[in-house]
Design a protein around this motif. Structure first.
Motif, PDB file in Angstrom:
ATOM      1  N   PRO A 172       0.327  -0.188   7.257  1.00  6.91           N
ATOM      2  CA  PRO A 172       0.223   0.877   8.283  1.00  6.91           C
ATOM      3  C   PRO A 172       0.374   0.307   9.574  1.00  6.91           C
ATOM      4  O   PRO A 172       0.693   1.241  10.582  1.00  6.91           O
ATOM      5  N   ILE A 217       5.060  10.723   2.112  1.00  5.68           N
ATOM      6  CA  ILE A 217       4.620   9.447   1.335  1.00  5.68           C
ATOM      7  C   ILE A 217       4.799   8.302   2.279  1.00  5.68           C
ATOM      8  O   ILE A 217       6.128   8.104   2.508  1.00  5.68           O
ATOM      9  N   THR A 218       3.743   7.426   2.362  1.00  3.41           N
ATOM     10  CA  THR A 218       4.166   6.237   3.357  1.00  3.41           C
ATOM     11  C   THR A 218       3.811   5.124   2.401  1.00  3.41           C
ATOM     12  O   THR A 218       2.822   5.016   1.616  1.00  3.41           O
ATOM     13  N   LEU A 246       2.805   8.015  -7.469  1.00  5.83           N
ATOM     14  CA  LEU A 246       1.867   7.871  -6.326  1.00  5.83           C
ATOM     15  C   LEU A 246       0.331   7.755  -6.814  1.00  5.83           C
ATOM     16  O   LEU A 246      -0.260   6.847  -6.363  1.00  5.83           O
ATOM     17  N   ASP A 247      -0.058   8.544  -7.659  1.00  7.25           N
ATOM     18  CA  ASP A 247      -1.425   8.618  -8.226  1.00  7.25           C
ATOM     19  C   ASP A 247      -1.773   7.410  -8.828  1.00  7.25           C
ATOM     20  O   ASP A 247      -2.737   6.798  -8.828  1.00  7.25           O
ATOM     21  N   GLY A 270      -0.215   4.525  -7.824  1.00  7.13           N
ATOM     22  CA  GLY A 270      -0.023   3.174  -7.057  1.00  7.13           C
ATOM     23  C   GLY A 270       1.283   2.474  -7.428  1.00  7.13           C
ATOM     24  O   GLY A 270       1.557   1.355  -7.157  1.00  7.13           O
ATOM     25  N   PRO A 289       0.866  -1.192   0.032  1.00  8.28           N
ATOM     26  CA  PRO A 289      -0.050  -0.049   0.120  1.00  8.28           C
ATOM     27  C   PRO A 289       0.716   1.245  -0.126  1.00  8.28           C
ATOM     28  O   PRO A 289       1.915   1.259   0.598  1.00  8.28           O
ATOM     29  N   GLU A 290       0.364   2.416  -0.726  1.00 11.00           N
ATOM     30  CA  GLU A 290       1.039   3.397  -0.895  1.00 11.00           C
ATOM     31  C   GLU A 290      -0.005   4.730  -0.682  1.00 11.00           C
ATOM     32  O   GLU A 290      -0.998   4.551  -1.038  1.00 11.00           O
ATOM     33  N   LYS A 291       0.491   5.755   0.313  1.00  8.83           N
ATOM     34  CA  LYS A 291      -0.592   6.738   0.921  1.00  8.83           C
ATOM     35  C   LYS A 291       0.119   8.189   0.986  1.00  8.83           C
ATOM     36  O   LYS A 291       1.358   8.035   1.507  1.00  8.83           O
ATOM     37  N   LYS A 350       7.241   0.115   8.076  1.00  8.31           N
ATOM     38  CA  LYS A 350       6.590   0.929   6.925  1.00  8.31           C
ATOM     39  C   LYS A 350       7.617   1.879   6.681  1.00  8.31           C
ATOM     40  O   LYS A 350       8.266   2.582   7.777  1.00  8.31           O
ATOM     41  N   GLN A 388       8.389   5.836   4.874  1.00  9.53           N
ATOM     42  CA  GLN A 388       8.076   7.297   4.716  1.00  9.53           C
ATOM     43  C   GLN A 388       9.078   8.009   4.157  1.00  9.53           C
ATOM     44  O   GLN A 388      10.258   7.720   4.488  1.00  9.53           O
TER      45      GLN A 388
END
Length: 221
Positions: free
Chosen positions: A35, A30-31, A103-104, A106, A20-22, A74, A76
């Protein structure tokens, strides 16, 4: 039973696509990764920085990648672009913009790895639009009209600027902490221990210690 800490491998590199990326609520951080991972490693990086390349390719980067894939950590990122001002050009800014566009889709973690694997010489300012788009072809599914347009138009110019401001603000003198700099569970790696970022075995030992006793890390002298 003592936990085995991964060292980084082709399998962990391939596993980046499943993480997962967020983008954080701050609009900057950016992580990448689970989580719920027990350890958080925050990195300050400039894509143009050769010392960041050293960290990512032959330092502790591969071990950190493996730990992130196996969901023990995780990772960042705060992406700086100060080297453009120091050396001339716009390659850092263009690369940060392209990473935000990835990132947009994924695909941040995969593209981040590709850019460091193919980093141009620092003095060349080689992160051009054409180069960034060509490198994106190495990440399955990244190239698209939306991504290509974001790269060519610097769609995320505001993100680039805000990220650099956050980097500057990370030190009292507003010069930034240098790249790469690591922060583990909210505590910056003390200067006396900064070499751990370039010693994979020592880094793995540190990650194991932080997992086992988080409080000891926060109070380390």
């Amino acid at each position: 039973m003592e936990q085995t800490i991964a060292t980084g491998s082709k399998d962990s590199a391939a596993g980046l696509k499943y993480l997962p990326e967020k983008l954080g609520a701050d609009g900057i951080t950016i992580t990448v990764g689970d989580p719920g991972a027990p350890v958080t490693v925050l990195l300050y990086e400039d894509p143009r920085c050769p010392v960041c390349e050293e960290f990512e390719l032959t330092g502790a980067g591969p071990a950190l990648q493996a730990l992130t894939v196996q969901r023990d950590v995780k990772t960042q990122y705060v992406l700086a672009s100060f080297l453009d001002e120091r050396l001339g050009g716009s390659g850092s800014k263009k690369a940060v913009n392209a990473l935000r566009a990835a990132l947009d889709a994924g695909k941040f973690a995969e593209y981040h790895a590709v850019l460091y694997q193919n980093q141009p010489e620092e003095s060349v300012d080689g992160y051009t639009d054409a180069f960034l788009l060509q490198q994106a072809t190495k990440v399955a599914g990244l190239r698209s009209p939306a991504f290509d347009s974001a790269v060519r138009t610097m769609k995320y110019r505001a993100f680039v600027s805000a990220s650099q401001t956050a980097y500057d603000a990370a030190t009292p003198d507003h010069r930034g902490p240098g790249t790469p700099t690591g922060v583990i569970n909210g505590r910056r790696i003390p200067e006396a221990y900064s070499g751990v970022l370039f010693e994979p075995s020592t880094f793995r030992m540190l990650m194991r210690a932080v997992q086992q006793d988080p409080a000891a890390w926060l109070t380390l002298k």
